[in-house]
Design a protein around this motif. Structure first.
Motif, PDB file in Angstrom:
ATOM      1  N   ALA A 163       0.868  -1.176   0.000  1.00  0.00           N
ATOM      2  CA  ALA A 163       0.000   0.000   0.000  1.00  0.00           C
ATOM      3  C   ALA A 163       0.905   1.226   0.000  1.00  0.00           C
ATOM      4  CB  ALA A 163      -0.916   0.013   1.218  1.00  0.00           C
ATOM      5  N   SER A 164       0.451   2.262  -0.659  1.00  0.00           N
ATOM      6  CA  SER A 164       1.258   3.480  -0.731  1.00  0.00           C
ATOM      7  C   SER A 164       0.664   4.563   0.148  1.00  0.00           C
ATOM      8  CB  SER A 164       1.352   3.980  -2.176  1.00  0.00           C
ATOM      9  OG  SER A 164       0.069   4.265  -2.686  1.00  0.00           O
ATOM     10  N   VAL A 165       1.542   5.359   0.744  1.00  0.00           N
ATOM     11  CA  VAL A 165       1.148   6.473   1.607  1.00  0.00           C
ATOM     12  C   VAL A 165       1.709   7.755   1.022  1.00  0.00           C
ATOM     13  CG1 VAL A 165       1.380   7.491   3.917  1.00  0.00           C
ATOM     14  CG2 VAL A 165       1.086   5.009   3.663  1.00  0.00           C
ATOM     15  N   TRP A 166       0.892   8.789   1.028  1.00  0.00           N
ATOM     16  CA  TRP A 166       1.333  10.104   0.544  1.00  0.00           C
ATOM     17  C   TRP A 166       0.937  11.134   1.583  1.00  0.00           C
ATOM     18  CZ3 TRP A 166       3.464  11.041  -4.498  1.00  0.00           C
ATOM     19  CH2 TRP A 166       3.788  12.377  -4.715  1.00  0.00           C
ATOM     20  N   VAL A 167       1.900  11.918   2.058  1.00  0.00           N
ATOM     21  CA  VAL A 167       1.640  12.953   3.056  1.00  0.00           C
ATOM     22  C   VAL A 167       2.017  14.309   2.458  1.00  0.00           C
ATOM     23  CG1 VAL A 167       2.182  13.810   5.369  1.00  0.00           C
ATOM     24  CG2 VAL A 167       2.158  11.339   4.926  1.00  0.00           C
ATOM     25  N   TYR A 168       1.102  15.280   2.549  1.00  0.00           N
ATOM     26  CA  TYR A 168       1.398  16.615   2.045  1.00  0.00           C
ATOM     27  C   TYR A 168       0.745  17.663   2.935  1.00  0.00           C
ATOM     28  CZ  TYR A 168      -3.022  15.583  -0.421  1.00  0.00           C
ATOM     29  OH  TYR A 168      -4.308  15.194  -0.743  1.00  0.00           O
ATOM     30  N   PRO A 169       1.339  18.859   3.034  1.00  0.00           N
ATOM     31  CA  PRO A 169       0.885  19.841   4.025  1.00  0.00           C
ATOM     32  C   PRO A 169      -0.355  20.607   3.584  1.00  0.00           C
ATOM     33  CG  PRO A 169       2.696  20.752   2.770  1.00  0.00           C
ATOM     34  CD  PRO A 169       2.523  19.334   2.282  1.00  0.00           C
ATOM     35  N   VAL A 170      -1.144  20.994   4.572  1.00  0.00           N
ATOM     36  CA  VAL A 170      -2.247  21.917   4.317  1.00  0.00           C
ATOM     37  C   VAL A 170      -1.633  23.292   4.044  1.00  0.00           C
ATOM     38  CG1 VAL A 170      -4.224  23.108   5.354  1.00  0.00           C
ATOM     39  CG2 VAL A 170      -3.881  20.654   5.746  1.00  0.00           C
ATOM     40  N   VAL A 171      -2.067  23.925   2.981  1.00  0.00           N
ATOM     41  CA  VAL A 171      -1.534  25.237   2.604  1.00  0.00           C
ATOM     42  C   VAL A 171      -2.351  26.304   3.316  1.00  0.00           C
ATOM     43  CG1 VAL A 171      -1.123  26.833   0.714  1.00  0.00           C
ATOM     44  CG2 VAL A 171      -0.755  24.392   0.376  1.00  0.00           C
ATOM     45  N   ASP A 172      -1.700  27.085   4.176  1.00  0.00           N
ATOM     46  CA  ASP A 172      -2.422  28.132   4.898  1.00  0.00           C
ATOM     47  C   ASP A 172      -2.339  29.462   4.153  1.00  0.00           C
ATOM     48  OD1 ASP A 172       0.135  29.099   5.365  1.00  0.00           O
ATOM     49  OD2 ASP A 172       0.258  28.257   7.377  1.00  0.00           O
ATOM     50  N   ASP A 173      -2.840  30.516   4.791  1.00  0.00           N
ATOM     51  CA  ASP A 173      -2.917  31.825   4.131  1.00  0.00           C
ATOM     52  C   ASP A 173      -1.543  32.451   3.896  1.00  0.00           C
ATOM     53  OD1 ASP A 173      -5.647  31.617   4.118  1.00  0.00           O
ATOM     54  OD2 ASP A 173      -5.915  32.707   6.006  1.00  0.00           O
ATOM     55  N   ASN A 174      -0.512  31.922   4.553  1.00  0.00           N
ATOM     56  CA  ASN A 174       0.832  32.482   4.376  1.00  0.00           C
ATOM     57  C   ASN A 174       1.521  31.954   3.123  1.00  0.00           C
ATOM     58  OD1 ASN A 174       0.699  33.958   6.799  1.00  0.00           O
ATOM     59  ND2 ASN A 174       1.252  32.137   7.979  1.00  0.00           N
ATOM     60  N   ILE A 175       0.914  30.947   2.483  1.00  0.00           N
ATOM     61  CA  ILE A 175       1.510  30.334   1.302  1.00  0.00           C
ATOM     62  C   ILE A 175       0.564  30.524   0.122  1.00  0.00           C
ATOM     63  CG2 ILE A 175       2.366  28.180   0.292  1.00  0.00           C
ATOM     64  CD1 ILE A 175       2.859  27.182   3.155  1.00  0.00           C
ATOM     65  N   GLU A 176       1.047  31.128  -0.947  1.00  0.00           N
ATOM     66  CA  GLU A 176       0.213  31.389  -2.110  1.00  0.00           C
ATOM     67  C   GLU A 176       0.492  30.361  -3.208  1.00  0.00           C
ATOM     68  OE1 GLU A 176       0.557  35.347  -3.534  1.00  0.00           O
ATOM     69  OE2 GLU A 176       0.044  36.284  -1.613  1.00  0.00           O
ATOM     70  N   VAL A 177      -0.567  29.761  -3.704  1.00  0.00           N
ATOM     71  CA  VAL A 177      -0.466  28.801  -4.809  1.00  0.00           C
ATOM     72  C   VAL A 177      -1.475  29.217  -5.867  1.00  0.00           C
ATOM     73  CG1 VAL A 177      -0.699  26.403  -5.531  1.00  0.00           C
ATOM     74  CG2 VAL A 177       0.232  26.924  -3.266  1.00  0.00           C
ATOM     75  N   GLU A 178      -0.986  29.530  -7.060  1.00  0.00           N
ATOM     76  CA  GLU A 178      -1.871  29.963  -8.140  1.00  0.00           C
ATOM     77  C   GLU A 178      -2.235  28.773  -9.035  1.00  0.00           C
ATOM     78  OE1 GLU A 178      -0.222  33.162 -10.353  1.00  0.00           O
ATOM     79  OE2 GLU A 178      -0.111  34.539  -8.635  1.00  0.00           O
ATOM     80  N   ILE A 179      -3.535  28.661  -9.330  1.00  0.00           N
ATOM     81  CA  ILE A 179      -4.019  27.587 -10.197  1.00  0.00           C
ATOM     82  C   ILE A 179      -4.890  28.204 -11.291  1.00  0.00           C
ATOM     83  CG2 ILE A 179      -5.380  25.472 -10.345  1.00  0.00           C
ATOM     84  CD1 ILE A 179      -4.781  24.919  -7.441  1.00  0.00           C
ATOM     85  N   ASN A 180      -4.563  27.919 -12.535  1.00  0.00           N
ATOM     86  CA  ASN A 180      -5.388  28.398 -13.641  1.00  0.00           C
ATOM     87  C   ASN A 180      -6.595  27.481 -13.820  1.00  0.00           C
ATOM     88  OD1 ASN A 180      -3.620  30.527 -14.293  1.00  0.00           O
ATOM     89  ND2 ASN A 180      -2.316  29.137 -15.491  1.00  0.00           N
ATOM     90  N   ASP A 181      -7.762  28.089 -13.960  1.00  0.00           N
ATOM     91  CA  ASP A 181      -8.989  27.300 -14.110  1.00  0.00           C
ATOM     92  C   ASP A 181      -8.920  26.345 -15.299  1.00  0.00           C
ATOM     93  OD1 ASP A 181     -10.022  28.581 -11.930  1.00  0.00           O
ATOM     94  OD2 ASP A 181     -11.187  30.049 -13.071  1.00  0.00           O
ATOM     95  N   LYS A 182      -8.275  26.783 -16.374  1.00  0.00           N
ATOM     96  CA  LYS A 182      -8.212  25.954 -17.584  1.00  0.00           C
ATOM     97  C   LYS A 182      -7.350  24.710 -17.387  1.00  0.00           C
ATOM     98  CE  LYS A 182      -4.383  28.631 -19.615  1.00  0.00           C
ATOM     99  NZ  LYS A 182      -3.387  27.569 -19.498  1.00  0.00           N
ATOM    100  N   ASP A 183      -6.532  24.693 -16.325  1.00  0.00           N
ATOM    101  CA  ASP A 183      -5.664  23.542 -16.057  1.00  0.00           C
ATOM    102  C   ASP A 183      -6.332  22.476 -15.187  1.00  0.00           C
ATOM    103  OD1 ASP A 183      -3.608  24.652 -17.505  1.00  0.00           O
ATOM    104  OD2 ASP A 183      -2.652  25.602 -15.764  1.00  0.00           O
ATOM    105  N   VAL A 184      -7.566  22.764 -14.740  1.00  0.00           N
ATOM    106  CA  VAL A 184      -8.222  21.856 -13.791  1.00  0.00           C
ATOM    107  C   VAL A 184      -9.508  21.291 -14.385  1.00  0.00           C
ATOM    108  CG1 VAL A 184      -9.251  21.637 -11.499  1.00  0.00           C
ATOM    109  CG2 VAL A 184      -7.298  23.150 -11.837  1.00  0.00           C
TER     110      VAL A 184
END
Length: 323
Positions: A163-184
């Motif tokens: 079985a595989s495990v993947w752990v990744y952090p919750v992004v809070d307001d101090n971290i900006e991540v831009e996502i283009n709508d056309k990419d999703v």
């Protein structure tokens, strides 16, 4: 600001306690030697041993200073090939991490689950909330291997499951991540599960696919599609952020000529229940004979060893850069 202040006060206070304890112990030993009092010397030596243990733990905690280490985290578990056997193993892993979270005062919430056809889970996603949740669990990403007598085999043969495990952090307001709508790409579907709050009769579950990277997240913990969509978007931002962190670490490891095969898609730990009991981490060499205790959430030794290994790598990289 108050949380940050409290965290800093605890860190500085802990250092000062160690410093004072060391000075007091050295003074006691000197007095004991002058007065030839072995009892005082032995007491001081015991205190020094305790201080050493505390200092080592503080040193590990100093690793939890990355930009996302203090954050909450998402933990995904996916069953490998092998049908019911692997799906049962995935559910055991989810239980292990849930128990670890409970023992450390963290809160865990189910965000998504895909039940197995006969038993277990095909996949599940937990949100683990608490200070340094990501920092402690980030080294758990990888493939986990189980060897046991299968409870689903009428001939009681030994099976190996992954079985595989993947752990990744919750992004809070101090971290900006831009996502283009056309990419999703956004897909909706009916939630599935054992019943109760996880199941409804509308297409409320949401799956998001980030086309450039192929990253997929899904959420079905709420009856509201809008709430699930918002949670899925937050998860997608977190995955993209973790993806960038992983790329940075790979570059740093390559530059230090220390890149290894340990990571996503590679086995990191073996849990053997038959013909003997042992859980061994293949990265650090840490092993314990109490396999049931580990599966009940006693994984601190593995987490600490993995963090200590990163500390050693970081120190080696710093020495090379200075040279």
């Amino acid at each position: 600001m108050m949380r940050e202040r409290t965290r800093l006060e605890q860190s500085i206070g802990g250092y000062r306690e160690l410093e004072q304890g060391l000075e007091d112990s050295v003074t006691l030993i000197e007095l004991g030697e002058l007065e030839e009092d072995k009892g005082v010397i032995e007491e001081a030596e015991k205190e020094l041993s305790r201080l050493l243990s505390v200092a080592q733990k503080r040193q590990l905690e100093s690793l939890l200073s990355g930009e996302a280490d203090a954050n909450d985290c998402y933990l995904e578990v996916h069953a490998g090939a092998g049908g019911t056997e692997a799906q049962d193993w995935a559910e055991i892993l989810v239980r292990m991490y849930s128990r670890w979270a409970d023992a450390h005062g963290y809160k865990s919430e189910w965000l998504e689950e895909s039940p197995g056809e006969e038993a277990g889970l095909k996949s599940a996603t937990l949100l683990i909330k608490g200070h340094n949740a990501y920092g402690w669990l980030k080294t758990e990403t990888g493939v986990h291997r189980l060897v046991r007598i299968s409870p689903f085999d009428s001939q009681a043969r030994r099976h190996t499951s992954f079985a595989s495990v993947w752990v990744y952090p919750v992004v809070d307001d101090n971290i900006e991540v831009e996502i283009n709508d056309k990419d999703v790409r956004v897909d909706t579907y009916r939630a599935s599960g054992a019943g109760g709050q996880h199941v409804n009769k509308t297409d409320s579950a949401v799956r998001m696919t980030h086309m450039p990277t192929g990253i997929v997240v899904q959420c079905q913990n709420d009856r509201s599609q809008h709430k699930n969509r918002a949670q899925a978007l937050a998860m997608l931002k977190a995955r993209l952020y973790e993806h960038e962190l992983q790329k940075r670490e790979e570059v740093a490891n390559a530059e230090a000529e220390q890149k290894t095969d340990i990571g996503w898609g590679h086995q990191i730990r073996s849990y053997v229940l038959q013909p003997y009991q042992m859980v061994k981490d293949l990265r650090t060499g840490v092993e314990k004979g109490n396999a049931q205790g580990v599966l009940d959430g006693d994984i601190d030794d593995y987490l600490e060893a993995a963090l200590a290994q990163r500390l050693d790598r970081g120190a080696s990289r710093t020495d090379k850069e200075q040279a």
